[in-house]
Design a protein around this motif. Structure first.
Motif, PDB file in Angstrom:
ATOM      1  N   GLN B  21       8.827   8.746 -15.141  1.00 34.77           N
ATOM      2  CA  GLN B  21       8.200   7.942 -14.098  1.00 34.77           C
ATOM      3  C   GLN B  21       7.187   6.992 -14.739  1.00 34.77           C
ATOM      4  O   GLN B  21       6.329   7.420 -15.515  1.00 34.77           O
ATOM      5  CB  GLN B  21       7.476   8.844 -13.092  1.00 34.77           C
ATOM      6  CG  GLN B  21       6.965   8.040 -11.910  1.00 34.77           C
ATOM      7  CD  GLN B  21       6.238   8.932 -10.917  1.00 34.77           C
ATOM      8  OE1 GLN B  21       5.074   9.281 -11.105  1.00 34.77           O
ATOM      9  NE2 GLN B  21       6.935   9.315  -9.859  1.00 34.77           N
ATOM     10  N   ARG B  51       1.198  -3.075  -8.265  1.00 33.22           N
ATOM     11  CA  ARG B  51       2.202  -3.070  -7.190  1.00 33.22           C
ATOM     12  C   ARG B  51       3.005  -4.373  -7.159  1.00 33.22           C
ATOM     13  O   ARG B  51       4.212  -4.354  -6.934  1.00 33.22           O
ATOM     14  CB  ARG B  51       1.531  -2.834  -5.832  1.00 33.22           C
ATOM     15  CG  ARG B  51       1.236  -1.357  -5.567  1.00 33.22           C
ATOM     16  CD  ARG B  51       1.018  -1.086  -4.071  1.00 33.22           C
ATOM     17  NE  ARG B  51      -0.139  -1.801  -3.566  1.00 33.22           N
ATOM     18  CZ  ARG B  51      -1.402  -1.349  -3.626  1.00 33.22           C
ATOM     19  NH1 ARG B  51      -1.659  -0.158  -4.144  1.00 33.22           N
ATOM     20  NH2 ARG B  51      -2.396  -2.068  -3.150  1.00 33.22           N
ATOM     21  N   LYS B  58      11.393  -4.308  -9.436  1.00 36.26           N
ATOM     22  CA  LYS B  58      12.402  -3.699  -8.562  1.00 36.26           C
ATOM     23  C   LYS B  58      13.429  -4.753  -8.149  1.00 36.26           C
ATOM     24  O   LYS B  58      14.642  -4.534  -8.236  1.00 36.26           O
ATOM     25  CB  LYS B  58      11.701  -3.115  -7.338  1.00 36.26           C
ATOM     26  CG  LYS B  58      12.594  -2.479  -6.280  1.00 36.26           C
ATOM     27  CD  LYS B  58      11.716  -1.863  -5.167  1.00 36.26           C
ATOM     28  CE  LYS B  58      12.515  -1.006  -4.195  1.00 36.26           C
ATOM     29  NZ  LYS B  58      13.377  -1.778  -3.289  1.00 36.26           N
ATOM     30  N   ASP B  75      14.870   4.271  -9.245  1.00 39.44           N
ATOM     31  CA  ASP B  75      14.314   3.738  -7.994  1.00 39.44           C
ATOM     32  C   ASP B  75      12.817   3.496  -8.132  1.00 39.44           C
ATOM     33  O   ASP B  75      12.245   3.773  -9.185  1.00 39.44           O
ATOM     34  CB  ASP B  75      14.626   4.623  -6.785  1.00 39.44           C
ATOM     35  CG  ASP B  75      14.097   6.027  -6.958  1.00 39.44           C
ATOM     36  OD1 ASP B  75      13.028   6.192  -7.596  1.00 39.44           O
ATOM     37  OD2 ASP B  75      14.753   6.976  -6.476  1.00 39.44           O
ATOM     38  N   ASN B  77       8.804   3.243  -5.991  1.00 40.43           N
ATOM     39  CA  ASN B  77       7.945   3.487  -4.839  1.00 40.43           C
ATOM     40  C   ASN B  77       6.772   2.499  -4.935  1.00 40.43           C
ATOM     41  O   ASN B  77       5.842   2.712  -5.715  1.00 40.43           O
ATOM     42  CB  ASN B  77       7.446   4.943  -4.876  1.00 40.43           C
ATOM     43  CG  ASN B  77       6.553   5.274  -3.692  1.00 40.43           C
ATOM     44  OD1 ASN B  77       5.843   4.411  -3.163  1.00 40.43           O
ATOM     45  ND2 ASN B  77       6.600   6.524  -3.264  1.00 40.43           N
ATOM     46  N   GLU B  79       4.394   1.583  -2.820  1.00 37.51           N
ATOM     47  CA  GLU B  79       3.080   2.062  -2.363  1.00 37.51           C
ATOM     48  C   GLU B  79       2.339   2.832  -3.465  1.00 37.51           C
ATOM     49  O   GLU B  79       1.146   2.615  -3.706  1.00 37.51           O
ATOM     50  CB  GLU B  79       3.293   2.960  -1.118  1.00 37.51           C
ATOM     51  CG  GLU B  79       2.047   3.186  -0.302  1.00 37.51           C
ATOM     52  CD  GLU B  79       1.275   1.898   0.004  1.00 37.51           C
ATOM     53  OE1 GLU B  79       0.054   1.924  -0.163  1.00 37.51           O
ATOM     54  OE2 GLU B  79       1.911   0.882   0.369  1.00 37.51           O
ATOM     55  N   GLU B  80       3.089   3.689  -4.161  1.00 31.75           N
ATOM     56  CA  GLU B  80       2.504   4.503  -5.237  1.00 31.75           C
ATOM     57  C   GLU B  80       2.439   3.764  -6.580  1.00 31.75           C
ATOM     58  O   GLU B  80       1.895   4.300  -7.547  1.00 31.75           O
ATOM     59  CB  GLU B  80       3.346   5.779  -5.434  1.00 31.75           C
ATOM     60  CG  GLU B  80       3.486   6.666  -4.211  1.00 31.75           C
ATOM     61  CD  GLU B  80       2.223   7.487  -3.958  1.00 31.75           C
ATOM     62  OE1 GLU B  80       1.523   7.796  -4.940  1.00 31.75           O
ATOM     63  OE2 GLU B  80       1.939   7.778  -2.765  1.00 31.75           O
ATOM     64  N   THR B  82       4.919   3.341  -8.588  1.00 29.87           N
ATOM     65  CA  THR B  82       5.676   4.118  -9.578  1.00 29.87           C
ATOM     66  C   THR B  82       7.154   3.731  -9.551  1.00 29.87           C
ATOM     67  O   THR B  82       7.700   3.338  -8.523  1.00 29.87           O
ATOM     68  CB  THR B  82       5.583   5.640  -9.305  1.00 29.87           C
ATOM     69  OG1 THR B  82       6.070   5.895  -7.976  1.00 29.87           O
ATOM     70  CG2 THR B  82       4.160   6.148  -9.449  1.00 29.87           C
TER      71      THR B  82
END
Lengths: 227, 227
Positions: B21, B51, B58, B75, B77, B79-80, B82
């Motif tokens: 991660q 972010r 992404k 994948d 995330n 918001e996190e 990561t």
């Protein structure tokens, strides 16, 4: 006789018949009075350095001629410290071609994360641009081609000749119990047919040589080689 | 979850299932508060940079997947901040692969004797070593092979992928009226079969992009691309 170019360690004249004459100076590259073949400045003047450099150059260029390896050499006059050569043009504004048998100097400064000092290298060939302002940056085959400095075929010729010439020098040194660590050569296109040939000189100032692990200064190397 | 590596702009953790991660930070490379994608130091912290960088990464990694170009991406995330990726190892201690469409940055600093600032370059690919102490030196295919950092086949794969990936990014930017000058990518070997794939990220911090001749800062680029 017309001055074409005044370099750090020699001047180049055009003779009346169109050939060039190189006049070897007593200036030696280095910094703060210490010889360094990779330096961009004249660090010291050594009495007789020009004639000694020319004597060794004559020796090697005649060996190369005997081995059928093309150079710009015609003849030399040691007393006058002059060498007559075929007129040639350099690639772009000049390249240096280095053949390395041990990891020292700028190779180690660049790739020291992956190489140990003095580690054996298998006749590794690199090219650097002659560009004092940018500290002679290394340049790849693809960048040389892309910037129009030389063609891919010319690069391959230059690399092959570099390995052949360096091997001749290495063997000659080895016969005197001396080990060649690296050597710096210059190539050009001779004017008559654009063939790629060795130009400039092969003297103590172009190489790092060691005897029993001790570095040999250029003048000392020339003495050992020609005695 | 175990911290594997803490980098300048992101941290890498190993997940319980063996995947990795990446945690994107708000730190941006540069010097004295000015962004520079080629810099080796964190020059500034920008709120939301992590972010925003991940969002663009992404976007591009999903485009590349659709185009059948291999990456480590699984994948993300947002918001996190990561991203989950396949575990991969870098070549040696890490390489950067640069694809250049215009002569700027370190290319110009090295080859300015032969190139004009901003001159077009035809997707010219170069590799540099990640080595802060030695200022990320450029390195040739033959030196990479000789030092055991990657094989000649791996280099060819890496060069081909670099041109394909850079073209995808260039086209995406072009659709928004933005011109890509250069981009910096990283590759690795995925652990399961040692295949060479794109790793790390593709965000504003990896490239130089211009709109109507004006440089676009990373956060602004991410906003323009994802709006």
């Amino acid at each position: 006789m017309k001055l074409i170019y005044s370099g750090k360690t020699k001047d180049v004249y055009e003779l009346d018949n169109g050939d060039y004459q190189l006049k070897f100076k007593d200036d030696v590259t280095g910094e703060n009075g210490v010889f360094d073949p990779g330096a961009n400045t004249v660090g010291l003047v050594m009495e007789g350095a020009g004639r000694a450099g020319l004597s060794l150059t004559k020796h090697f260029f005649e060996k190369l001629k005997a081995a059928g390896i093309p150079t710009h050499y015609i003849d030399a006059n040691i007393e006058e410290a002059t060498m007559t050569v075929m007129p040639a043009t350099v690639f772009g504004k000049g390249l240096e071609v280095i053949c390395r048998y041990r990891a020292v100097g700028s190779f180690l400064r660049r790739y020291g994360l992956y190489a140990q000092e003095g580690q054996s290298l298998d006749a590794f060939v690199e090219v650097t641009l002659k560009d004092d302002d940018r500290l002679d940056p290394p340049i790849s085959k693809s960048a040389l081609e892309m910037l129009g400095i030389l063609s891919a075929n010319e690069y391959d010729t230059l690399e092959t000749l570099t390995k052949q010439i360096s091997q001749v020098v290495k063997d000659e040194l080895s016969d005197k119990g001396i080990e060649l660590y690296d050597i710096k050569l210059e190539f050009g296109r001779v004017k008559k047919d654009n063939a790629v040939v060795l130009i400039d000189e092969i003297s103590g100032g172009n190489m790092r040589a060691y005897k029993n692990g001790v570095y040999i200064e250029p003048l000392e190397l020339e003495k050992l080689m020609l005695s």
